[in-house]
Design an enzyme around this catalytic site. Structure first.
Site, PDB file in Angstrom:
ATOM      1  N   CYS A  95      -1.722   8.803   2.408  1.00  0.00           N
ATOM      2  CA  CYS A  95      -1.684   8.718   0.711  1.00  0.00           C
ATOM      3  C   CYS A  95      -2.953   8.879   0.168  1.00  0.00           C
ATOM      4  O   CYS A  95      -2.809   9.170  -1.314  1.00  0.00           O
ATOM      5  CB  CYS A  95      -1.225   7.034   0.871  1.00  0.00           C
ATOM      6  SG  CYS A  95      -2.532   5.992   2.015  1.00  0.00           S
ATOM      7  N   GLU A 150       1.011  -1.237   0.092  1.00  0.00           N
ATOM      8  CA  GLU A 150      -0.032  -0.042  -0.153  1.00  0.00           C
ATOM      9  C   GLU A 150       0.960   1.282   0.110  1.00  0.00           C
ATOM     10  O   GLU A 150       1.447   1.580   1.042  1.00  0.00           O
ATOM     11  CB  GLU A 150      -1.037  -0.012   1.404  1.00  0.00           C
ATOM     12  CG  GLU A 150      -2.282   0.624   1.126  1.00  0.00           C
ATOM     13  CD  GLU A 150      -2.142   2.147   1.329  1.00  0.00           C
ATOM     14  OE1 GLU A 150      -1.734   2.964   0.718  1.00  0.00           O
ATOM     15  OE2 GLU A 150      -2.698   2.271   2.591  1.00  0.00           O
TER      16      GLU A 150
HETATM   17  O1  LIG Z   1      -1.267   6.919   4.042  1.00  0.00           O
HETATM   18  C1  LIG Z   1      -2.220   6.248   3.887  1.00  0.00           C
HETATM   19  C2  LIG Z   1      -3.401   6.351   4.865  1.00  0.00           C
HETATM   20  C3  LIG Z   1      -4.415   5.599   4.804  1.00  0.00           C
HETATM   21  C4  LIG Z   1      -5.505   5.904   5.633  1.00  0.00           C
HETATM   22  C5  LIG Z   1      -6.624   5.089   5.781  1.00  0.00           C
HETATM   23  O2  LIG Z   1      -6.535   3.797   5.550  1.00  0.00           O
HETATM   24  O3  LIG Z   1      -7.761   5.523   6.077  1.00  0.00           O
END
Ligand SMILES: O=CCCCC(=O)O
Length: 450
Positions: free
Chosen positions: A261, A227
């Protein structure tokens, strides 16, 4: 060797954490192996009871844990507390649904055939600092409910959070070794991936970290879920409700001080409504109260580390040099970066091409909706996107044309335990959450009976 937790607002060192030796890490792997042999035989009910206890512990301690998050990485306290609550909800969700999700699947064959899901071992997680509780519970709750155990390498600046999560698992009654955090450095990562007990690696982090960890996983034939970065498009069409769009645009770019992200990063607006959108967006951004993240009423804290603020300042300077126009903000002091808006960005601009990890919003003007979709897709990342139109049918059709793992029409991009989450292109592969998330590190075993 130590890692330091530094409060990004005060710049005070709040804790120091010793990095484990290789021998100590081997000991952790051994504990993991022993724990797995027992844990995989436990019933869903036993796992669920402990998972619900964990959810309860997180909720009861949400203010204390929230303060730990804020002190280690700087997000405002209300966001930290909400993060702990969301982590608890994820524990509840998988405690209720894991058994059903992992039920055998029967096939329509002349003989009896089915797939069953068996746990595989220890899931090794490498997690970032921006959601130090949520991103851990997001992968750990399903992994553990499925009968796997886990090892966590957390980011060096949030080791206090890693230790607090480990303590919460122990307090909830999980046996030693089901959840372990390891204070470890990058050169030690390969030996953990290579260990027999480790069945796979899940990483949330940068494209660079993902590329190197995925290579190691490949080398040792371990499954991986990546991810990675994102530069999410926020597409505003002529018929959008601009008031709503601007409210969510501000939230989507500025939450967590812009360090996620899935923050919207490229605001692609059709020409007809671009001036109005830009003016409303500038007003909202200007009104954000920035300051001490523990103080009530403050809407944005500092960035988590000085190097992050330095990088963002550099990206801003270069993007202005390349022709973008500064509308709001642009100043920074230490880790405190003013919420900033730039306009007239094009696809050659650094603020378009690179992920900007902080409160910098960029407006890109598109000729029409086809042009807007083309601009959105013209990117190395494909994590998420949102699209704003009052025509929901058109919204659905256009959503199908967007190259991303998650598309939201008329709402904030956010993760949800019930819905698979993940990216395409350089944003990574594999999915977390939902029923598919729990199956990523399982042996889907086909059984045929004649
Ligand atoms: O940087 C990634 C953040 C993901 C936040 C989420 O899963 O809501």
């Amino acid at each position: 060797m130590i890692f330091k937790s530094i409060n990004p607002f005060s710049q005070e060192v709040i804790a120091e954490h010793e990095i484990l030796t290789n021998a100590q890490i081997n000991q952790k792997l051994h504990i993991s192996e022993t724990a797995f042999q027992k844990w995989k035989t436990t019933s869903f009910q036993e796992r669920a009871d402990k998972m619900q206890k964990l959810a309860h512990i997180l909720r009861v301690n949400k203010v204390k844990l929230g303060m730990l998050i804020t002190n280690e990485m700087g997000k405002i306290l209300s966001e930290s507390i909400a993060e702990v609550e969301k982590s608890a909800e994820n524990c509840d969700f998988y405690s209720e649904h894991a058994e059903q999700m992992l039920k055998e699947e029967i096939y329509d064959t002349p003989f009896k055939s089915m797939s069953v899901y068996d746990p595989l071992g220890a899931v090794f997680a490498i997690m970032p600092w921006n959601y130090p509780f949520w991103q851990v519970l997001r992968y750990a709750a399903p992994a553990i409910m499925a009968g796997n155990v886990t090892l966590l390498k957390h980011a060096p600046n949030v080791i206090g959070c890693a230790k607090a999560i480990e303590n919460a698992f122990l307090e909830a009654g999980f046996p030693e070794g089901v959840f372990q955090q390891i204070v470890m450095d990058i050169p030690q990562v390969e030996s953990v991936i290579a260990a027999d007990i480790v069945c796979g690696v899940t990483l949330t982090g940068s494209e660079m970290a993902g590329s190197s960890v995925a290579s190691l996983a490949g080398k040792h034939i371990k499954k991986s879920v990546m991810e990675l970065g994102g530069s999410d498009a926020f597409i505003v069409l002529n018929d959008a409700n601009l008031e709503n769009a601007v409210t969510i645009a501000t939230q989507s770019r500025m939450l967590n001080a812009g360090q996620a992200c899935i923050c919207a990063k490229r605001f692609i607006v059709t020409e007809k409504v671009a001036d109005e959108f830009a003016a409303l967006f500038a007003q909202k951004i200007q009104s954000i109260q920035q300051g001490n993240p523990l103080q009530q009423g403050i809407q944005m804290g500092p960035l988590a580390r000085l190097d992050i603020a330095n990088k963002l300042a550099d990206q801003l300077e270069k993007s202005l040099h390349q022709g973008a126009k500064l509308i709001v903000g642009g100043e920074r002091e230490d880790c405190n970066f003013q919420p900033t808006l730039i306009d007239f960005v094009d696809s050659n601009n650094i603020a378009f091409q690179e992920e900007t990890f902080g409160p910098l919003a960029t407006i890109i003007r598109a000729k029409d909706e086809n042009d807007a979709i083309a601009i959105a897709n013209n990117h190395r990342y494909g994590l998420a996107a949102s699209l704003w139109t009052e025509d929901r049918e058109k919204g659905l059709q256009l959503a199908r044309k967007i190259e991303a793992g998650n598309v939201f029409v008329n709402s904030l991009v956010r993760s949800d335990s019930r819905i698979p989450f993940g990216g395409i292109k350089k944003s990574g592969y594999g999915r977390e959450l939902g029923a598919i998330g729990i199956k990523e590190f399982m042996n889907m075993k086909s059984v045929i009976i004649q």
